[in-house]
Design an enzyme around this catalytic site. Structure first.
Site, PDB file in Angstrom:
ATOM      1  N   ARG A   1       2.573 -14.256  -7.343  1.00 14.88           N
ATOM      2  CA  ARG A   1       1.687 -13.108  -7.217  1.00 14.88           C
ATOM      3  C   ARG A   1       0.625 -13.078  -8.300  1.00 14.88           C
ATOM      4  NH1 ARG A   1       4.941  -9.424  -4.046  1.00 14.88           N
ATOM      5  NH2 ARG A   1       3.712  -7.580  -3.636  1.00 14.88           N
TER       6      ARG A   1
ATOM      7  N   ARG B   1       9.449   3.727   2.532  1.00 10.63           N
ATOM      8  CA  ARG B   1       9.690   2.960   1.311  1.00 10.63           C
ATOM      9  C   ARG B   1       9.073   3.750   0.163  1.00 10.63           C
ATOM     10  NH1 ARG B   1       8.295  -3.443   1.250  1.00 10.63           N
ATOM     11  NH2 ARG B   1       6.981  -2.986  -0.538  1.00 10.63           N
TER      12      ARG B   1
ATOM     13  N   ARG C   1       5.146   2.639   8.351  1.00  9.91           N
ATOM     14  CA  ARG C   1       6.396   1.874   8.181  1.00  9.91           C
ATOM     15  C   ARG C   1       7.568   2.779   7.816  1.00  9.91           C
ATOM     16  NH1 ARG C   1       6.761  -3.195   4.298  1.00  9.91           N
ATOM     17  NH2 ARG C   1       5.811  -1.788   2.801  1.00  9.91           N
TER      18      ARG C   1
ATOM     19  N   LYS D   1       3.945 -10.473   5.637  1.00 10.72           N
ATOM     20  CA  LYS D   1       4.617 -11.608   4.979  1.00 10.72           C
ATOM     21  C   LYS D   1       6.125 -11.574   5.240  1.00 10.72           C
ATOM     22  CE  LYS D   1       3.344 -10.297   0.821  1.00 10.72           C
ATOM     23  NZ  LYS D   1       2.606  -9.068   1.161  1.00 10.72           N
TER      24      LYS D   1
ATOM     25  N   ARG E   1      -1.369  -0.473  -5.085  1.00  9.47           N
ATOM     26  CA  ARG E   1      -0.880  -1.820  -4.749  1.00  9.47           C
ATOM     27  C   ARG E   1      -2.026  -2.702  -4.251  1.00  9.47           C
ATOM     28  NH1 ARG E   1       3.586  -0.312  -0.620  1.00  9.47           N
ATOM     29  NH2 ARG E   1       3.759  -2.552  -0.247  1.00  9.47           N
TER      30      ARG E   1
HETATM   31  P1  AP5 Z   1       5.765  -6.475   6.343  1.00 10.66           P
HETATM   32  O1  AP5 Z   1       6.188  -7.683   7.082  1.00 10.66           O
HETATM   33  O2  AP5 Z   1       6.791  -5.724   5.563  1.00 10.66           O
HETATM   34  O3  AP5 Z   1       4.514  -6.835   5.405  1.00 10.66           O
HETATM   35  P2  AP5 Z   1       4.498  -7.412   3.933  1.00 10.66           P
HETATM   36  O4  AP5 Z   1       3.262  -8.214   3.811  1.00 10.66           O
HETATM   37  O5  AP5 Z   1       5.812  -8.074   3.625  1.00 10.66           O
HETATM   38  O6  AP5 Z   1       4.321  -6.044   3.164  1.00 10.66           O
HETATM   39  P3  AP5 Z   1       5.052  -5.455   1.907  1.00 10.66           P
HETATM   40  O7  AP5 Z   1       4.566  -4.053   1.784  1.00 10.66           O
HETATM   41  O8  AP5 Z   1       6.538  -5.659   1.957  1.00 10.66           O
HETATM   42  O9  AP5 Z   1       4.456  -6.410   0.795  1.00 10.66           O
HETATM   43  P4  AP5 Z   1       4.253  -6.205  -0.680  1.00 10.66           P
HETATM   44  O10 AP5 Z   1       3.745  -7.532  -1.093  1.00 10.66           O
HETATM   45  O11 AP5 Z   1       3.424  -5.058  -1.090  1.00 10.66           O
HETATM   46  O12 AP5 Z   1       5.720  -5.804  -1.184  1.00 10.66           O
HETATM   47  P5  AP5 Z   1       6.932  -6.611  -1.814  1.00 10.66           P
HETATM   48  O13 AP5 Z   1       8.150  -6.103  -1.187  1.00 10.66           O
HETATM   49  O14 AP5 Z   1       6.689  -8.077  -1.857  1.00 10.66           O
HETATM   50  O15 AP5 Z   1       5.022  -5.514   7.396  1.00 10.66           O
HETATM   51  C1  AP5 Z   1       4.548  -4.226   7.007  1.00 10.66           C
HETATM   52  C2  AP5 Z   1       4.621  -3.284   8.230  1.00 10.66           C
HETATM   53  O16 AP5 Z   1       3.724  -3.768   9.243  1.00 10.66           O
HETATM   54  C3  AP5 Z   1       6.010  -3.236   8.881  1.00 10.66           C
HETATM   55  O17 AP5 Z   1       6.254  -1.933   9.379  1.00 10.66           O
HETATM   56  C4  AP5 Z   1       5.912  -4.237  10.032  1.00 10.66           C
HETATM   57  O18 AP5 Z   1       6.795  -3.957  11.092  1.00 10.66           O
HETATM   58  C5  AP5 Z   1       4.444  -4.099  10.429  1.00 10.66           C
HETATM   59  N1  AP5 Z   1       3.863  -5.334  10.948  1.00 10.66           N
HETATM   60  C6  AP5 Z   1       4.048  -6.593  10.470  1.00 10.66           C
HETATM   61  N2  AP5 Z   1       3.318  -7.491  11.177  1.00 10.66           N
HETATM   62  C7  AP5 Z   1       2.637  -6.761  12.090  1.00 10.66           C
HETATM   63  C8  AP5 Z   1       1.692  -7.125  13.113  1.00 10.66           C
HETATM   64  N3  AP5 Z   1       1.303  -8.407  13.315  1.00 10.66           N
HETATM   65  N4  AP5 Z   1       1.169  -6.138  13.886  1.00 10.66           N
HETATM   66  C9  AP5 Z   1       1.563  -4.833  13.690  1.00 10.66           C
HETATM   67  N5  AP5 Z   1       2.458  -4.436  12.747  1.00 10.66           N
HETATM   68  C10 AP5 Z   1       2.982  -5.389  11.955  1.00 10.66           C
HETATM   69  O19 AP5 Z   1       6.848  -6.131  -3.344  1.00 10.66           O
HETATM   70  C11 AP5 Z   1       7.113  -4.800  -3.702  1.00 10.66           C
HETATM   71  C12 AP5 Z   1       6.918  -4.619  -5.196  1.00 10.66           C
HETATM   72  O20 AP5 Z   1       7.847  -5.459  -5.908  1.00 10.66           O
HETATM   73  C13 AP5 Z   1       5.554  -5.016  -5.745  1.00 10.66           C
HETATM   74  O21 AP5 Z   1       4.605  -3.975  -5.625  1.00 10.66           O
HETATM   75  C14 AP5 Z   1       5.897  -5.322  -7.209  1.00 10.66           C
HETATM   76  O22 AP5 Z   1       6.062  -4.148  -7.948  1.00 10.66           O
HETATM   77  C15 AP5 Z   1       7.261  -5.980  -7.097  1.00 10.66           C
HETATM   78  N6  AP5 Z   1       7.159  -7.451  -6.955  1.00 10.66           N
HETATM   79  C16 AP5 Z   1       7.561  -8.201  -5.873  1.00 10.66           C
HETATM   80  N7  AP5 Z   1       7.331  -9.487  -6.086  1.00 10.66           N
HETATM   81  C17 AP5 Z   1       6.761  -9.578  -7.327  1.00 10.66           C
HETATM   82  C18 AP5 Z   1       6.277 -10.659  -8.091  1.00 10.66           C
HETATM   83  N8  AP5 Z   1       6.316 -11.932  -7.629  1.00 10.66           N
HETATM   84  N9  AP5 Z   1       5.734 -10.385  -9.296  1.00 10.66           N
HETATM   85  C19 AP5 Z   1       5.689  -9.128  -9.782  1.00 10.66           C
HETATM   86  N10 AP5 Z   1       6.126  -8.050  -9.103  1.00 10.66           N
HETATM   87  C20 AP5 Z   1       6.670  -8.275  -7.882  1.00 10.66           C
END
Ligand code: AP5
Length: 229
Positions: free
Chosen positions: A97, A162, A134, A22, A173
């Site tokens: 979410r 991270r 990552r 994402k 998660r």
């Molecule tokens: P990446 O692009 O970072 O993937 P992502 O889907 O953004 O993964 P995240 O782990 O950041 O998502 P998340 O939803 O768990 O965390 P968030 O930060 O939103 O890619 C991941 C890896 O894969 C990278 O190394 C990348 O290079 C690689 N990659 C990408 N595409 C690829 C491909 N096509 N092929 C190969 N490799 C690839 O949230 C973190 C925390 O914040 C949550 O757990 C929660 O506690 C809190 N939080 C955030 N938003 C909310 C909300 N709305 N409500 C409540 N809590 C929230």
């Protein structure tokens, strides 16, 4: 790619489990189309880094792999979407979410054009491998590119895991995703502006699929008055 529907706002929501890509795709799409990328994960990590009151509340929750409370998140995003740079549209990464967040978002965008919702689908074994591999910059927080070995090409900071990418937290998660976030795929999937794309392909291929999906979905005729798309 040029955005269709000249003059209309392009409001994009990225869905998908942890590691689906994402953030990677939201960044690319926002940059190419001159839209603000609004990542709630990044906003929370910045707050943690800066030791703000929000960061103090969020830190332990994030490190356990759980979700920060709906009221807090709805307040943060409501405030962000009230800023003038979002009038031409935005790319939301990590919000909504939960069903209450999705319902609140419908209220926030009422009268601002439809939401185009893209769900990035990736098998769980691939997610686990991506998150274990990552590295991010410990200073500026960006995802490290494969060719960066020791330090961040943008700011020179050291590369680190991270804090929520440890094996146990990632599994939590994913459980939280299935329990609290997957239901919003149902919430959106009946809308004409919902698209699911295969995220288990090279990043550039996913970018192309996402551009095509958003282009097609944003050509959907405007909704009948009073119906939220
Ligand atoms: P990446 O692009 O970072 O993937 P992502 O889907 O953004 O993964 P995240 O782990 O950041 O998502 P998340 O939803 O768990 O965390 P968030 O930060 O939103 O890619 C991941 C890896 O894969 C990278 O190394 C990348 O290079 C690689 N990659 C990408 N595409 C690829 C491909 N096509 N092929 C190969 N490799 C690839 O949230 C973190 C925390 O914040 C949550 O757990 C929660 O506690 C809190 N939080 C955030 N938003 C909310 C909300 N709305 N409500 C409540 N809590 C929230």
């Amino acid at each position: 790619m040029n955005v269709p529907r000249a003059g209309a706002a392009l409001n994009v929501v990225m869905l998908g489990p942890p590691g689906a890509g994402k953030g990677t795709q939201a960044e690319r799409f926002a940059r190419t189309h001159g839209l603000p990328k609004i990542s709630t994960g990044d906003m929370l990590r910045e707050a943690v880094h800066a030791h703000t009151p929000l960061g103090c509340v969020a830190r332990e929750t994030m490190d356990r792999g759980e979700l920060v409370g709906d009221d807090v998140m709805i307040g943060i995003v409501g405030e962000r979407l009230g800023r003038p740079d979002t009038t031409g549209g935005f790319v939301l990464d990590g919000f909504p979410r939960t069903v209450p967040q999705a319902t609140a978002l419908d209220g926030m965008v009422q009268g601002r054009g439809p939401l185009v919702v893209v769900d990035i689908v990736v098998p769980e074994d691939v997610l686990l491998r991506r998150l274990a591999a990552r590295r991010i910059c410990g200073s500026c927080g960006v995802n490290a590119a494969i060719e960066w070995t020791m330090s961040c090409a943008a700011c020179g900071g050291s590369l680190v895991h991270r804090t929520d990418d440890g094996n146990g937290v990632v599994r939590e998660r994913l459980k939280v995703y299935h329990r609290q976030t997957k239901p919003i795929v149902e919430f959106y999937s009946g809308r004409p502006t919902f698209r699911a794309i295969d995220g288990n392909q090279p990043p550039d291929v996913v970018t192309g699929a996402m551009d095509a999906a958003i282009r097609e979905a944003s050509l959907v005729p405007a909704p009948v008055k009073g119906v939220v798309l």
